[in-house]
Motif scaffolding. Structure first.
Motif, PDB file in Angstrom:
ATOM      1  N   HIS A 179     -26.561  12.192  11.925  1.00 43.32           N
ATOM      2  CA  HIS A 179     -25.263  12.718  12.363  1.00 43.32           C
ATOM      3  C   HIS A 179     -25.307  14.228  12.536  1.00 43.32           C
ATOM      4  O   HIS A 179     -24.668  14.781  13.440  1.00 43.32           O
ATOM      5  CB  HIS A 179     -24.182  12.306  11.367  1.00 43.32           C
ATOM      6  N   VAL A 180     -26.077  14.916  11.699  1.00 42.33           N
ATOM      7  CA  VAL A 180     -26.257  16.365  11.864  1.00 42.33           C
ATOM      8  C   VAL A 180     -26.955  16.646  13.186  1.00 42.33           C
ATOM      9  O   VAL A 180     -26.542  17.524  13.956  1.00 42.33           O
ATOM     10  CB  VAL A 180     -27.091  16.934  10.694  1.00 42.33           C
ATOM     11  N   HIS A 181     -28.011  15.894  13.458  1.00 46.38           N
ATOM     12  CA  HIS A 181     -28.762  16.066  14.698  1.00 46.38           C
ATOM     13  C   HIS A 181     -27.885  15.762  15.914  1.00 46.38           C
ATOM     14  O   HIS A 181     -27.962  16.457  16.943  1.00 46.38           O
ATOM     15  CB  HIS A 181     -29.983  15.149  14.691  1.00 46.38           C
ATOM     16  N   LEU A 182     -27.039  14.739  15.794  1.00 44.26           N
ATOM     17  CA  LEU A 182     -26.154  14.378  16.902  1.00 44.26           C
ATOM     18  C   LEU A 182     -25.206  15.527  17.233  1.00 44.26           C
ATOM     19  O   LEU A 182     -25.003  15.854  18.411  1.00 44.26           O
ATOM     20  CB  LEU A 182     -25.360  13.116  16.549  1.00 44.26           C
ATOM     21  N   ILE A 183     -24.617  16.148  16.214  1.00 44.13           N
ATOM     22  CA  ILE A 183     -23.717  17.277  16.442  1.00 44.13           C
ATOM     23  C   ILE A 183     -24.479  18.430  17.085  1.00 44.13           C
ATOM     24  O   ILE A 183     -23.988  19.078  18.013  1.00 44.13           O
ATOM     25  CB  ILE A 183     -23.053  17.716  15.126  1.00 44.13           C
ATOM     26  N   GLY A 184     -25.705  18.671  16.607  1.00 45.59           N
ATOM     27  CA  GLY A 184     -26.538  19.714  17.209  1.00 45.59           C
ATOM     28  C   GLY A 184     -26.841  19.432  18.664  1.00 45.59           C
ATOM     29  O   GLY A 184     -26.787  20.332  19.515  1.00 45.59           O
ATOM     30  N   GLN A 185     -27.160  18.175  18.973  1.00 44.43           N
ATOM     31  CA  GLN A 185     -27.420  17.783  20.365  1.00 44.43           C
ATOM     32  C   GLN A 185     -26.173  17.951  21.220  1.00 44.43           C
ATOM     33  O   GLN A 185     -26.249  18.387  22.376  1.00 44.43           O
ATOM     34  CB  GLN A 185     -27.870  16.315  20.411  1.00 44.43           C
ATOM     35  N   PHE A 186     -25.033  17.589  20.650  1.00 43.77           N
ATOM     36  CA  PHE A 186     -23.764  17.654  21.374  1.00 43.77           C
ATOM     37  C   PHE A 186     -23.443  19.082  21.810  1.00 43.77           C
ATOM     38  O   PHE A 186     -23.099  19.331  22.969  1.00 43.77           O
ATOM     39  CB  PHE A 186     -22.645  17.093  20.492  1.00 43.77           C
ATOM     40  N   VAL A 187     -23.573  20.046  20.889  1.00 39.37           N
ATOM     41  CA  VAL A 187     -23.254  21.432  21.232  1.00 39.37           C
ATOM     42  C   VAL A 187     -24.323  22.028  22.153  1.00 39.37           C
ATOM     43  O   VAL A 187     -24.006  22.856  23.025  1.00 39.37           O
ATOM     44  CB  VAL A 187     -23.050  22.310  19.976  1.00 39.37           C
ATOM     45  N   ALA A 188     -25.583  21.601  21.987  1.00 41.47           N
ATOM     46  CA  ALA A 188     -26.641  22.082  22.877  1.00 41.47           C
ATOM     47  C   ALA A 188     -26.407  21.572  24.296  1.00 41.47           C
ATOM     48  O   ALA A 188     -26.609  22.295  25.279  1.00 41.47           O
ATOM     49  CB  ALA A 188     -28.010  21.624  22.375  1.00 41.47           C
ATOM     50  N   ASP A 189     -25.970  20.321  24.413  1.00 38.74           N
ATOM     51  CA  ASP A 189     -25.682  19.726  25.716  1.00 38.74           C
ATOM     52  C   ASP A 189     -24.508  20.443  26.385  1.00 38.74           C
ATOM     53  O   ASP A 189     -24.517  20.671  27.598  1.00 38.74           O
ATOM     54  CB  ASP A 189     -25.380  18.236  25.535  1.00 38.74           C
ATOM     55  N   ALA A 190     -23.498  20.804  25.584  1.00 40.29           N
ATOM     56  CA  ALA A 190     -22.344  21.525  26.128  1.00 40.29           C
ATOM     57  C   ALA A 190     -22.754  22.894  26.659  1.00 40.29           C
ATOM     58  O   ALA A 190     -22.279  23.337  27.710  1.00 40.29           O
ATOM     59  CB  ALA A 190     -21.267  21.675  25.052  1.00 40.29           C
ATOM     60  N   HIS A 191     -23.664  23.555  25.960  1.00 42.82           N
ATOM     61  CA  HIS A 191     -24.141  24.863  26.425  1.00 42.82           C
ATOM     62  C   HIS A 191     -24.998  24.712  27.675  1.00 42.82           C
ATOM     63  O   HIS A 191     -24.873  25.486  28.635  1.00 42.82           O
ATOM     64  CB  HIS A 191     -24.932  25.562  25.324  1.00 42.82           C
ATOM     65  N   ALA A 192     -25.880  23.699  27.671  1.00 36.93           N
ATOM     66  CA  ALA A 192     -26.737  23.472  28.843  1.00 36.93           C
ATOM     67  C   ALA A 192     -25.910  23.138  30.074  1.00 36.93           C
ATOM     68  O   ALA A 192     -26.288  23.486  31.201  1.00 36.93           O
ATOM     69  CB  ALA A 192     -27.734  22.350  28.559  1.00 36.93           C
ATOM     70  N   GLY A 193     -24.780  22.474  29.870  1.00 40.73           N
ATOM     71  CA  GLY A 193     -23.886  22.134  30.982  1.00 40.73           C
ATOM     72  C   GLY A 193     -22.945  23.260  31.352  1.00 40.73           C
ATOM     73  O   GLY A 193     -22.026  23.069  32.149  1.00 40.73           O
ATOM     74  N   ARG A 194     -23.159  24.428  30.763  1.00 43.99           N
ATOM     75  CA  ARG A 194     -22.366  25.639  31.033  1.00 43.99           C
ATOM     76  C   ARG A 194     -20.889  25.458  30.700  1.00 43.99           C
ATOM     77  O   ARG A 194     -20.011  26.073  31.312  1.00 43.99           O
ATOM     78  CB  ARG A 194     -22.534  26.064  32.503  1.00 43.99           C
ATOM     79  N   GLU A 195     -20.635  24.608  29.708  1.00 43.36           N
ATOM     80  CA  GLU A 195     -19.269  24.456  29.217  1.00 43.36           C
ATOM     81  C   GLU A 195     -18.939  25.547  28.206  1.00 43.36           C
ATOM     82  O   GLU A 195     -17.760  25.842  27.974  1.00 43.36           O
ATOM     83  CB  GLU A 195     -19.094  23.077  28.567  1.00 43.36           C
ATOM     84  N   LEU A 196     -19.971  26.111  27.598  1.00 41.72           N
ATOM     85  CA  LEU A 196     -19.790  27.147  26.584  1.00 41.72           C
ATOM     86  C   LEU A 196     -20.322  28.484  27.095  1.00 41.72           C
ATOM     87  O   LEU A 196     -21.269  28.516  27.877  1.00 41.72           O
ATOM     88  CB  LEU A 196     -20.536  26.772  25.299  1.00 41.72           C
ATOM     89  N   ARG A 197     -19.724  29.542  26.638  1.00 38.23           N
ATOM     90  CA  ARG A 197     -20.162  30.871  27.058  1.00 38.23           C
ATOM     91  C   ARG A 197     -21.329  31.393  26.223  1.00 38.23           C
ATOM     92  O   ARG A 197     -22.021  32.310  26.631  1.00 38.23           O
ATOM     93  CB  ARG A 197     -18.965  31.835  26.978  1.00 38.23           C
ATOM     94  N   HIS A 198     -21.503  30.801  25.051  1.00 43.18           N
ATOM     95  CA  HIS A 198     -22.603  31.203  24.189  1.00 43.18           C
ATOM     96  C   HIS A 198     -23.229  29.966  23.556  1.00 43.18           C
ATOM     97  O   HIS A 198     -22.604  28.906  23.476  1.00 43.18           O
ATOM     98  CB  HIS A 198     -22.124  32.175  23.097  1.00 43.18           C
ATOM     99  N   GLU A 199     -24.441  30.116  23.093  1.00 48.74           N
ATOM    100  CA  GLU A 199     -25.152  29.008  22.476  1.00 48.74           C
ATOM    101  C   GLU A 199     -24.662  28.810  21.040  1.00 48.74           C
ATOM    102  O   GLU A 199     -24.434  29.761  20.309  1.00 48.74           O
ATOM    103  CB  GLU A 199     -26.654  29.289  22.479  1.00 48.74           C
ATOM    104  N   TRP A 200     -24.512  27.543  20.648  1.00 47.16           N
ATOM    105  CA  TRP A 200     -24.139  27.179  19.283  1.00 47.16           C
ATOM    106  C   TRP A 200     -25.240  26.313  18.684  1.00 47.16           C
ATOM    107  O   TRP A 200     -26.049  25.722  19.411  1.00 47.16           O
ATOM    108  CB  TRP A 200     -22.817  26.404  19.272  1.00 47.16           C
ATOM    109  N   HIS A 201     -25.254  26.227  17.359  1.00 49.83           N
ATOM    110  CA  HIS A 201     -26.246  25.393  16.707  1.00 49.83           C
ATOM    111  C   HIS A 201     -25.739  24.952  15.337  1.00 49.83           C
ATOM    112  O   HIS A 201     -24.685  25.407  14.859  1.00 49.83           O
ATOM    113  CB  HIS A 201     -27.586  26.127  16.574  1.00 49.83           C
ATOM    114  N   VAL A 202     -26.499  24.053  14.729  1.00 48.55           N
ATOM    115  CA  VAL A 202     -26.221  23.608  13.355  1.00 48.55           C
ATOM    116  C   VAL A 202     -27.391  24.058  12.498  1.00 48.55           C
ATOM    117  O   VAL A 202     -28.555  23.857  12.860  1.00 48.55           O
ATOM    118  CB  VAL A 202     -26.071  22.082  13.274  1.00 48.55           C
ATOM    119  N   ARG A 203     -27.100  24.668  11.353  1.00 46.51           N
ATOM    120  CA  ARG A 203     -28.168  25.069  10.436  1.00 46.51           C
ATOM    121  C   ARG A 203     -27.833  24.612   9.024  1.00 46.51           C
ATOM    122  O   ARG A 203     -26.682  24.284   8.705  1.00 46.51           O
ATOM    123  CB  ARG A 203     -28.385  26.582  10.468  1.00 46.51           C
TER     124      ARG A 203
END
Length: 215
Positions: free
Chosen positions: A124-148
């Motif tokens: 589930h942690v990885h899924l959330i990380g993938q989700f935000v990475a996908d949003a950034h790759a799709g230019r939905e976000l102005r900056h990159e996000w991650h889970v740590r």
């Protein structure tokens, strides 16, 4: 360079499948209230404390219901949609959040937006990380996000942090808090529907890959 698959790949695939299925089998916010212990009566004629017709990010009680210290520290309004969205997953548990704040008049750095959450499953942690990475790759976000990983935890339960991939100092120097908060708003918008759809696509992809390998 070719990176070999781990020897226990089949076990990993099984865990991945189970984790995605577990999420998709959770009741939605329209079926069961996402705020634990909520006793607010709904606005419909039934005036029920179980009805979910008012369970949305715009619920006036959500900020208090999702906080362990409702009177002193209700969830801040800019970060509330994403905290609420994570709570609707029911497989992770938000435990602290900040919507981000400008630097003080005396100087210093901004406070960067963050959400801390518990999770017993790396799937589930990885899924959330993938989700935000996908949003950034799709230019939905102005900056990159991650889970740590948060190096501190209580009772040895892992805590993870969802945040922009930049330090508070960098956010201050670039003067981009407004953009970060824009991302925060976008990530929280319709989060429940989007994370479930994302998990369903990942599960379908996984099943398709497994069938090809077995053919």
């Amino acid at each position: 360079m070719k990176i070999p698959s781990p020897e226990n790949r089949d076990e990993h695939i099984a865990q991945l499948r189970d984790g995605l299925t577990q999420l998709l089998e959770q009741p939605t916010a329209a079926q069961v209230r996402p705020c634990a212990g909520c006793s607010v009566r709904c606005a419909c004629p039934a005036a029920s404390i179980e009805c979910c017709c008012g369970c949305t990010t715009t619920c006036r009680d959500a900020g208090a219901q999702l906080s362990s210290e409702a009177d002193r520290y209700p969830i801040e309004h800019r970060v509330l949609p994403l905290v609420y969205g994570l709570a609707t997953m029911r497989v992770v548990m938000p435990c602290w959040s900040c919507q981000g704040h400008p630097a003080t008049r005396d100087g210093g750095c901004v406070k960067a937006p963050q959400i801390w959450f518990y999770s017993l499953s790396l799937v589930h942690v990885h899924l959330i990380g993938q989700f935000v990475a996908d949003a950034h790759a799709g230019r939905e976000l102005r900056h990159e996000w991650h889970v740590r990983t948060n190096p501190y935890s209580e009772r040895n339960v892992p805590i993870f942090i969802l945040e922009p991939r930049m330090s508070a100092e960098e956010i201050t120097q670039r003067d981009c808090l407004n953009d970060i908060q824009h991302d925060l708003h976008h990530l929280g918008k319709d989060f429940e529907q989007r994370i479930r759809a994302f998990a369903a696509r990942e599960l379908t992809k996984l099943e398709s890959e497994t069938r090809r390998e077995c053919a």
